[in-house]
Design a protein around this motif. Structure first.
Motif, short mmCIF file in Angstrom:
data_model
loop_
_atom_site.label_atom_id
_atom_site.label_comp_id
_atom_site.label_asym_id
_atom_site.label_seq_id
_atom_site.Cartn_x
_atom_site.Cartn_y
_atom_site.Cartn_z
N ALA A 7 -23.40 96.59 32.26
CA ALA A 7 -23.36 95.17 31.40
C ALA A 7 -24.02 94.11 32.20
O ALA A 7 -23.93 93.04 31.75
N GLY A 8 -24.52 94.30 33.23
CA GLY A 8 -25.26 93.08 34.06
C GLY A 8 -24.20 92.27 34.56
O GLY A 8 -23.16 92.63 35.41
N GLU A 9 -23.94 91.01 34.23
CA GLU A 9 -23.11 90.27 35.20
C GLU A 9 -21.66 90.32 34.41
O GLU A 9 -21.67 90.23 33.13
N ARG A 10 -20.68 90.14 35.11
CA ARG A 10 -19.46 90.24 34.66
C ARG A 10 -18.39 89.23 35.25
O ARG A 10 -18.70 89.20 36.61
N TYR A 11 -17.35 88.60 34.75
CA TYR A 11 -16.32 88.07 35.59
C TYR A 11 -15.39 89.24 35.91
O TYR A 11 -15.45 90.32 35.30
N ARG A 12 -14.75 88.87 37.15
CA ARG A 12 -13.60 89.95 37.71
C ARG A 12 -12.59 90.18 36.49
O ARG A 12 -12.35 91.24 36.42
N TRP A 38 -24.60 90.73 43.68
CA TRP A 38 -24.81 89.36 43.95
C TRP A 38 -23.83 88.58 43.16
O TRP A 38 -23.36 89.16 42.25
N THR A 39 -23.52 87.54 43.64
CA THR A 39 -22.52 86.58 42.84
C THR A 39 -23.13 85.19 42.46
O THR A 39 -23.68 84.78 43.22
N ARG A 40 -22.98 84.75 41.25
CA ARG A 40 -23.36 83.51 40.63
C ARG A 40 -22.14 82.76 40.32
O ARG A 40 -21.23 83.24 39.61
N ILE A 41 -21.98 81.45 40.96
CA ILE A 41 -21.11 80.73 40.62
C ILE A 41 -21.35 79.78 39.36
O ILE A 41 -22.28 79.15 39.28
N GLU A 42 -20.32 79.90 38.47
CA GLU A 42 -20.35 79.11 37.43
C GLU A 42 -19.04 78.43 36.94
O GLU A 42 -18.11 79.03 36.58
N GLY A 43 -19.26 77.11 37.01
CA GLY A 43 -17.97 76.17 37.20
C GLY A 43 -16.88 76.81 38.49
O GLY A 43 -17.28 76.75 39.59
N THR A 44 -15.87 77.04 37.93
CA THR A 44 -14.89 77.51 39.06
C THR A 44 -14.68 79.21 38.96
O THR A 44 -13.82 79.63 39.59
N ARG A 45 -15.59 79.79 38.09
CA ARG A 45 -15.57 81.17 38.16
C ARG A 45 -16.75 81.72 38.63
O ARG A 45 -17.65 81.15 38.91
N ARG A 46 -16.81 83.27 38.85
CA ARG A 46 -17.98 83.82 39.78
C ARG A 46 -18.19 85.10 38.89
O ARG A 46 -17.40 85.80 38.38
N LEU A 47 -19.56 85.11 38.72
CA LEU A 47 -20.12 86.29 38.03
C LEU A 47 -20.73 87.26 39.03
O LEU A 47 -21.38 86.84 39.83
N THR A 48 -20.32 88.55 38.85
CA THR A 48 -20.89 89.43 39.83
C THR A 48 -21.78 90.40 38.81
O THR A 48 -21.48 90.86 37.66
N ALA A 49 -23.05 91.00 39.68
CA ALA A 49 -23.97 92.02 39.08
C ALA A 49 -24.37 92.80 40.32
O ALA A 49 -24.45 92.42 41.39
N LEU A 50 -24.85 93.77 39.97
CA LEU A 50 -25.69 94.84 40.79
C LEU A 50 -27.00 94.25 41.17
O LEU A 50 -27.48 93.63 40.38
N ARG A 51 -27.22 94.38 42.59
CA ARG A 51 -28.60 94.16 43.01
C ARG A 51 -29.58 95.32 42.53
O ARG A 51 -29.80 96.26 43.44
N ARG A 52 -29.83 95.68 41.30
CA ARG A 52 -30.55 96.68 40.78
C ARG A 52 -31.81 96.95 41.41
O ARG A 52 -32.14 97.92 42.07
N ASP A 53 -32.74 95.78 41.59
CA ASP A 53 -33.98 96.12 42.14
C ASP A 53 -33.99 96.41 43.84
O ASP A 53 -34.47 97.32 44.31
N ASP A 54 -32.93 95.73 44.56
CA ASP A 54 -32.76 96.11 45.82
C ASP A 54 -32.10 97.71 46.01
O ASP A 54 -32.68 98.26 46.90
N LEU A 55 -31.40 97.88 44.99
CA LEU A 55 -30.81 99.23 45.45
C LEU A 55 -31.68 100.26 45.00
O LEU A 55 -31.74 101.44 45.78
N ASP A 56 -32.71 100.01 43.97
CA ASP A 56 -33.55 100.93 43.31
C ASP A 56 -34.53 101.41 44.60
O ASP A 56 -35.15 102.22 44.90
N ALA A 57 -34.92 100.22 45.28
CA ALA A 57 -36.10 100.14 46.47
C ALA A 57 -35.53 100.94 47.48
O ALA A 57 -36.11 101.72 47.86
#
Length: 78
Positions: A7-12, A38-57
Motif C-alpha cells: 500500500a505504500g504509506e499507511r497510518y498505524r 521511514w516515517t512522515r509526520i502529517e499533523g498529529t499522525r505518522r505515515l509509515t512506508a517501506l524504504r524500497r530503494d534502500d532495501l532493494d539496493a
C-alpha cells in the motif's frame, strides 16, 4: 511488511495486525530505527512506508520474498 509493501504509506491505525497498539508502535519504531521504514509526520499522525530503494539496493529480491514467506507460514499453520 506485506501491508506496507502493498500500500505504500499507511497510518498505524490502517494496519490490520493482531497486536496491541503499544506493541505495534514499538515494532514500527524498531523498523524505523533499523532503516527498514521511514516515517512522515502529517499533523498529529505518522505515515509509515517501506524504504524500497534502500532495501532493494542492500538486499535484492528480499521484498517479494518476505510477503510470500509470511503467507506460506500462515497457510501451513492451520
Amino acid at each position: 511488511m506485506a501491508q506496507l509493501g502493498a500500500a505504500g504509506e499507511r497510518y498505524r491505525s490502517e494496519l490490520d495486525v493482531p497486536l496491541s497498539t503499544s506493541t505495534l508502535s514499538h515494532l514500527l519504531k524498531g523498523l524505523r530505527e533499523a532503516g527498514v521504514t521511514w516515517t512522515r509526520i502529517e499533523g498529529t499522525r505518522r505515515l509509515t512506508a517501506l524504504r524500497r530503494d534502500d532495501l532493494d539496493a542492500l538486499f535484492p529480491g528480499l521484498q517479494p520474498a518476505v510477503p510470500g514467506a509470511a503467507a506460506q507460514s500462515a497457510g501451513g499453520a492451520g
